[in-house]
Each structure stands twice: as C-alpha cells, then as structure tokens.
Design a protein around this motif. Structure first.
Motif, mmCIF file in Angstrom:
data_model
loop_
_atom_site.group_PDB
_atom_site.id
_atom_site.type_symbol
_atom_site.label_atom_id
_atom_site.label_comp_id
_atom_site.label_asym_id
_atom_site.label_seq_id
_atom_site.Cartn_x
_atom_site.Cartn_y
_atom_site.Cartn_z
ATOM 1 N N PHE A 125 0.849 -1.184 0.000
ATOM 2 C CA PHE A 125 0.000 0.000 0.000
ATOM 3 C C PHE A 125 0.893 1.246 0.000
ATOM 4 N N GLN A 126 0.404 2.324 -0.597
ATOM 5 C CA GLN A 126 1.146 3.581 -0.545
ATOM 6 C C GLN A 126 1.289 4.043 0.903
ATOM 7 N N GLU A 127 0.279 3.753 1.717
ATOM 8 C CA GLU A 127 0.346 4.122 3.131
ATOM 9 C C GLU A 127 1.518 3.450 3.842
ATOM 10 N N LEU A 249 -4.491 1.308 10.048
ATOM 11 C CA LEU A 249 -4.969 0.729 11.301
ATOM 12 C C LEU A 249 -6.238 1.443 11.776
ATOM 13 N N ASP A 250 -6.349 2.714 11.468
ATOM 14 C CA ASP A 250 -7.538 3.472 11.859
ATOM 15 C C ASP A 250 -8.732 3.172 10.960
ATOM 16 N N GLN A 251 -8.508 2.355 9.912
ATOM 17 C CA GLN A 251 -9.585 2.001 8.978
ATOM 18 C C GLN A 251 -9.993 0.532 9.116
ATOM 19 N N GLY A 252 -9.582 -0.098 10.223
ATOM 20 C CA GLY A 252 -10.007 -1.471 10.476
ATOM 21 C C GLY A 252 -9.024 -2.538 10.074
ATOM 22 N N TYR A 253 -7.910 -2.143 9.465
ATOM 23 C CA TYR A 253 -6.869 -3.119 9.132
ATOM 24 C C TYR A 253 -6.112 -3.490 10.403
ATOM 25 N N PRO A 264 -9.554 -5.041 5.555
ATOM 26 C CA PRO A 264 -9.786 -4.868 6.990
ATOM 27 C C PRO A 264 -10.169 -6.205 7.615
ATOM 28 N N ALA A 265 -9.790 -6.409 8.862
ATOM 29 C CA ALA A 265 -10.066 -7.676 9.542
ATOM 30 C C ALA A 265 -11.570 -7.942 9.572
ATOM 31 N N SER A 266 -11.964 -9.103 9.076
ATOM 32 C CA SER A 266 -13.388 -9.456 9.044
ATOM 33 C C SER A 266 -13.863 -10.036 10.363
ATOM 34 N N ASN A 267 -12.925 -10.523 11.177
ATOM 35 C CA ASN A 267 -13.235 -11.099 12.472
ATOM 36 C C ASN A 267 -12.437 -10.347 13.535
#
Length: 327
Positions: A125-127, A249-253, A264-267
């Motif tokens: 990712f670019q991030e 990380l702030d987007q659910g990853y 992003p983590a599904s569980n």
C-alpha cells in the motif's frame, strides 16, 4: 537502496548453535522476561542480529524498543566512559552536535545497533511506503530495502513475470517478491539471527510460537520477542510511546501486507482474518520451510519452461507443415 548481488547465495554458517535441550532451557528463561529484556538479551548475545519488518504494529513496537534500549546503553556509556568507548572513531564524528540533537529529540542520532530490513514486494500500500519514510525520519535510521531481483518497479516485475502473478502462480509470487529478497538480505548482511514481529495471538501457525527458534536446515535463529503479547498490548504501546504507525490501522486493518491480498479484519478476534481471504493460507513464505518453498518454485519454473518449449515446438511444426502444403 543497497547494492544487491545478482545471485542468491546460501546464508553464512551460524556461529551460535543450540541443541534442542539448550533451546528449551533458553525459551523457559525468556518466557519470564519482559519484551524489552528479551530484546536487550538478544542484542548482547545473538550474533549477526537483524530485524525484518513490513512496518506492521508489532514490528514498530520492536523497533521503538531497540531504539530506547540503545539510548539507555549510550547514556550509560557516556556517564561512565571507558578508554575504548571514549576513543575517537567514525561514530564519534560531530559528537557535540549529535549529543545536542540526542538530548532535544529523545532519540539517538548515532548508528542504529540492529540493521533494519524492509522487503519491498512492489505491491505494498502507498500508506505503508509513506510510513517507511516517516519511520526513517522519526528514528534517523537507515532502511535497508530489498526488492525482487532485477526489478525496481512494478512494471519491471510484470514485464518479467506477467500481471497478477499472485493469482496464476502463488508459489512463484511469494518466492520472487518475499523469500528470495529476504534470503539475499540475510546473505549480504551476514545475518545469523532475525527479529520478527510474530505473536501467538495472531493464531494459525503462530499459535504455539516459541520466543527463540532455530530454522530447520539453515540454522538461522528467529527471535519473536513479543510472542506473548496481544494486539491490544501492541496498540497501547504504540499510543503510549507515540510510535509512528500505518494510518490503515484506523480504517479497520490489523495485519497489513500487499494491497491485493489485504482487507480490513473481518473477524475482530482474528487480526489476520483480512489476509488472503478465501484461501487456505496463513503465511507469505518468509516463515515456512525455505527449502520446500524453493523446491516448489523450481519445480513450477521447470513446468513452465517445458510448457513453453512444447508450445514453441508446436508452432514450429505448424509453420513447417504450412510450407510443405504450399510447396
């Protein structure tokens, strides 16, 4: 980016050899230590120590701990200098200026004690790439970047191996973008021990992780200093110590790899549930049997070469048949 050899060589023979009984004894002792003490022990004990990271949360915690341990060691050395530590050296150039920056920033501006290796798969990712630069600036640490052999860009890689290789040949993809560059870094840096950010709470193959491991066949030592930590402990440390982290990380990853195989983590109870969704896979290749991985890659390449040769032969025979018919 460092100069890299054009061929992959075997890693140097380890100078630290542990029997199973010795390794069990060491792990029992390490289990009782804090992560900081484990890292400090490794820095003083393990030969050829390096850290590999994709700048995931755990790797960032480890990097910060290494940096803080180094600061403490330097402060102690400066408070009680010995003839060896007070003598002139390359590291002591511009000492006054370095000490001024050290006191102002809280970070040691002198040479980082553990080489930091980043495997750039060309599909991050670019991030993640932005974070790599922020980390270098924050800690004033040189980053040793390794990419797929003979490739500087994604276009270079796809020109050699085609688009979306991870879909058509997953084994070759993992070997080319992660395993081979990783092994090349070990060879060039003389690595005999590697610090990783794996944790038991990441589940899967990592559930029964030891703090110190010996890689079968190569003798490479692998240290997992945060093996006993939870994601919450990692997250708390990042916040408490203001460690730079990936904005994803702030987007659910939670676990962040290549953009094409990470969501992003599904569980919420399984932080790696966003990796390789729908596939029976939990590791990228860096932490699986190296020789098995290399053998699978070589077998795949032979099949491809045989298929290509057969196709070329079929085309040649068809052309010859057309010539005969015209004649």
């Amino acid at each position: 980016m460092p100069e890299s050899t054009s061929t992959t060589q075997s890693s140097p023979s380890p100078t630290a050899i542990f029997t199973p009984a010795h390794l069990k004894f060491i792990n029992a002792k390490l289990e009782k230590l804090s992560a900081e003490k484990i890292i400090e022990w490794a820095m003083l004990t393990l030969p050829g120590l390096i850290q590999t990271t994709a700048f995931g949360p755990t790797g960032l915690v480890i990097l910060d701990m290494i940096n803080r341990i180094h600061i403490d060691q330097q402060a102690a050395a400066n408070a009680h200098p010995t003839p060896a530590s007070s003598s002139a050296s390359e590291d002591d150039e511009d000492l006054d200026d370095s000490q001024t920056k050290f006191k102002k920033s809280g970070y040691n501006t002198r040479r980082h004690p553990v080489p930091l290796v980043f495997i750039d798969t060309l599909y991050h990712f670019q991030e993640t790439l932005d974070l790599a630069q922020r980390v270098q600036d924050h800690y004033n640490i040189p980053l040793k970047v390794y990419k797929p052999q003979n490739c500087e860009t994604t276009e270079d890689f796809e020109r050699l191996y085609g688009k979306q290789l991870w879909e058509t040949d997953e084994v070759s993809y993992d070997y080319l973008v992660k395993v081979e560059p990783g092994r090349r870094s070990y060879q060039e840096l003389g690595a005999q021990a590697v610090i990783s950010g794996r944790r038991r709470s990441q589940k899967g193959d990592r559930s029964h992780l030891n703090i110190l491991e010996v890689e079968a066949g190569t003798g490479l030592l692998k240290l997992n200093p945060l093996a006993t930590w939870s994601f919450q402990q990692v997250w708390t440390y990042l916040r408490a110590h203001q460690v730079p982290f990936n904005v994803l990380l702030d987007q659910g990853y939670r676990s962040i790899g290549d953009w094409h195989s990470t969501k992003p983590a599904s569980n919420p109870d399984d932080e790696r549930s966003g990796r390789w969704e729908g596939k029976q896979k939990s590791e990228c290749g860096l932490h699986v049997d190296y020789f098995k991985m290399r053998a699978e890659f070589q077998a795949t390449q032979k099949k491809k070469q045989a298929l290509l040769a057969a196709q070329q032969q079929a085309v040649l025979e068809a052309q010859q048949q057309q010539v005969v018919q015209v004649a």
